[in-house]
Design an enzyme around this catalytic site. Structure first.
Site, short mmCIF file in Angstrom:
data_model
loop_
_atom_site.label_atom_id
_atom_site.label_comp_id
_atom_site.label_asym_id
_atom_site.label_seq_id
_atom_site.Cartn_x
_atom_site.Cartn_y
_atom_site.Cartn_z
N ASN A 1 0.80 -1.29 0.00
CA ASN A 1 0.07 0.00 0.14
C ASN A 1 1.01 1.37 0.02
OD1 ASN A 1 0.59 -0.67 2.60
ND2 ASN A 1 -1.21 0.16 3.41
N GLY B 1 1.66 -11.08 10.70
CA GLY B 1 2.46 -10.59 11.55
C GLY B 1 2.51 -11.42 12.82
N GLU C 1 4.21 -3.95 12.31
CA GLU C 1 3.10 -2.74 12.08
C GLU C 1 2.00 -3.44 11.28
OE1 GLU C 1 1.62 0.23 13.18
OE2 GLU C 1 3.82 0.10 13.43
N CYS D 1 -3.43 1.57 6.51
CA CYS D 1 -3.52 1.04 7.91
C CYS D 1 -4.23 1.95 8.91
CB CYS D 1 -2.26 0.70 8.68
SG CYS D 1 -0.77 1.64 8.23
N GLU E 1 7.70 3.15 14.16
CA GLU E 1 8.64 3.46 13.13
C GLU E 1 8.69 5.08 13.03
OE1 GLU E 1 8.58 0.31 9.95
OE2 GLU E 1 6.73 0.55 10.24
#
Ligand code: TXE
Length: 497
Positions: free
Chosen positions: A154, A235, A252, A286, A466
């Protein structure tokens, strides 16, 4: 139609085909008849070669002074700037996002490069007094080793840059595995890294599938660190594998972000925020707004204006300057959104607009879904709890500010959040009480800036952040150093008491 790009893996400074000799195609999601790139279908053998190269290069890269590493990162920023239009155009065709958003994606990479280029002359540690005489104490950031970067489709440039640039400035070497759907973007990005003077083996690219290339990386004993962005399900698997082998892992994952609109809000502003938050990037962020929590006093008015604005959105290829909403990334994602519409109807939600695959001229060969608004949604419904990742937003009515916060927090995720209110007390209460990594006051749920920490609480992540200086904590370890210049044994907690 442009000629398809022939992609290669990039290992030890060389462009190579996969050892299997096999290829897959990366297609245009707005026109699946157009092949954007032919891409090597790599396997464990290619991962092995990349990890060996990265391990070897680590021996020297970690000793390059950080300000010198920074100069290369600065060159990456220059390279991204000079190829911004080309990258954005390929991104728009390969991933489907609207051209201006694709330019924003590249710009985020540029901003990130200049931020971390500066970081090379900081990487601050601490000096602090020792409790003993004639003793010196300090902390230093040390690289971790070989980092595997596993990224989604994305944000094809921004997310890899968020990971790679802090990893490099800290002195790590990299094996980068992008999502299959954005292989051409990953190839151009790697060219920019190579042209900027990143030494052979320091940055390696291996194309291929998650179960094959991704998993070979997470299980590889010579990978020290995995930085992953993607689905909660993958994840969790990545974290379990890394946990068993004591690898550092930053995750993430998903979000179920909400925007609250109170009765005292500037409604026009809140409307603009809702449209951008819910339908920007076709809802495939997200941080996308997937729940609108509306105070009952303004709900009817807000909803009718929202419907009016939504009806004006133009669907089409991201490369068309008139397009507001591009396609979904692929067939699986289209099927996922269709499935959630069935779930919504079964649960008793009302489809106010959209709710189906888009028809029309120019949309026949793409994964287009109509911007969709669901009403009469309650917090318990699956459409209010699970990440849909498409142009679908659910309306939830509340009677009070306290109820609005409770509904917002009623989620396993905690990434982004937004509150529209003119009441300063409510704004500060929201900042304090919302369970999310990011809260916007009078702004939509999307809009992260690279020098601030990015990430979420609860099932969104695993505690790491991040971007900004927070990302340095993913890509470095603290070393604590004591220097005793007393010439004698000094026992802490004992000899000075
Ligand atoms: O994600 P995956 P997908 C969410 C969103 C979306 C859903 C599915 O809800 O609908 O995930 O998307 C690699 N070991 N997000 O299927 O599978 C994979 O090749 C190691 C939210 O694309 O998680 C890709 O490079 N790696 C998210 C990356 O993981 C594996 C953005 C992500 O793919 C692997 C994208 C494995 N076993 C999707 N399996 C966000 N937070 O923005 C796959 N991969």
């Amino acid at each position: 139609m442009n000629k398809p790009l022939t992609c290669r893996n990039y290992i030890n400074g060389q462009w190579r085909s996969a050892q299997s000799g096999k290829f897959f195609e990366s297609l245009n999601p707005a026109n699946w008849g157009e092949c954007i790139a032919n891409v090597p279908l790599s396997s464990e053998a290619d991962v092995q070669a990349a990890v060996v190269a990265a391990r070897q290069a680590y021996l020297s890269w970690r000793l390059v002074p950080a300000p010198v590493r920074s100069e290369i990162i600065h060159q990456i920023g220059q390279g991204l700037s000079s190829r911004k239009e080309e990258l954005a155009s390929v991104m728009s065709r390969e991933m489907g996002k609207v051209l201006t958003e694709a330019q924003g994606d590249v710009q985020e990479g540029i901003d990130c490069a200049f931020y971390y280029a500066g970081e090379g002359r900081r990487l601050f540690g601490q000096t602090t007094p020792s409790e003993l005489s004639n003793k010196f104490a300090m902390t230093m950031r040390m690289p971790i080793g070989v980092a595997a970067l596993i990224t989604p489709w994305n944000f094809p440039v921004a997310i890899p840059c968020w990971k790679a640039l802090p990893a490099l400035v800290c002195g790590n070497t990299i094996v980068f595995k992008p999502a299959k759907d954005v292989s051409a973007c990953a190839t151009l990005l790697t060219e920019i890294f190579a042209d900027a003077g990143v030494p052979p083996g320091v940055f390696n690219l291996v194309h291929g599938s998650g179960p094959e290339v991704g998993q070979s990386l997470t299980t590889h004993p010579e990978i020290d660190l995995v930085s992953f962005t993607g689905s909660s399900q993958t994840g969790a698997e990545v974290a379990a594998i890394c946990g068993r082998s004591h690898k550092r892992v930053s995750l993430e994952m998903g979000g179920k972000n909400a925007q609250i609109v109170m009765e005292d809000a500037n409604l026009e502003l809140a409307l603009e925020g809702a449209i951008w938050g819910a339908f920007g990037t076709t809802g495939q962020r997200c941080t996308a707004t997937s729940r609108l929590i509306l105070h009952r006093d303004i709900k009817a008015d807000f909803t009718s204006k929202l419907l009016e604005k939504t009806s004006k959105l133009q669907l089409g290829a991201g490369t068309n300057p008139n397009t507001d909403v591009g396609p979904l990334i692929n067939e699986a994602q289209l099927n996922r959104v269709k499935h959630y519409l069935e779930v919504a109807r079964e649960e008793g939600a009302t489809v106010l607009t959209g709710g189906k695959v888009a028809q029309g001229s120019g949309l026949e060969q793409g994964y287009f879904f109509e911007p969709t608004i669901l009403d009469n949604v309650t917090s318990q419904m699956r459409v209010a709890q699970e990440e849909i990742f498409g142009p679908v937003v659910s309306l939830i009515e509340v009677k009070s500010f306290e109820e609005a916060i409770a509904v917002l927090n009623d989620s396993r995720y905690g990434l982004s959040s937004a509150v529209y209110t003119q009441n300063v007390n409510r704004a500060f209460q929201a900042m304090r009480d919302i369970e999310a990594g990011i809260t916007y006051i009078n702004g939509p749920t999307i809009g992260a800036e690279v020098h601030l920490p990015f990430g979420g609480v609860k099932a969104t992540g695993n505690g790491h952040r991040e971007a900004g200086s927070a990302a340095l904590d993913i890509f470095s370890d603290w070393k604590t150093v004591y220097v005793d210049f007393s010439g004698q044994l000094q026992r802490a907690q004992i000899d000075n008491r």
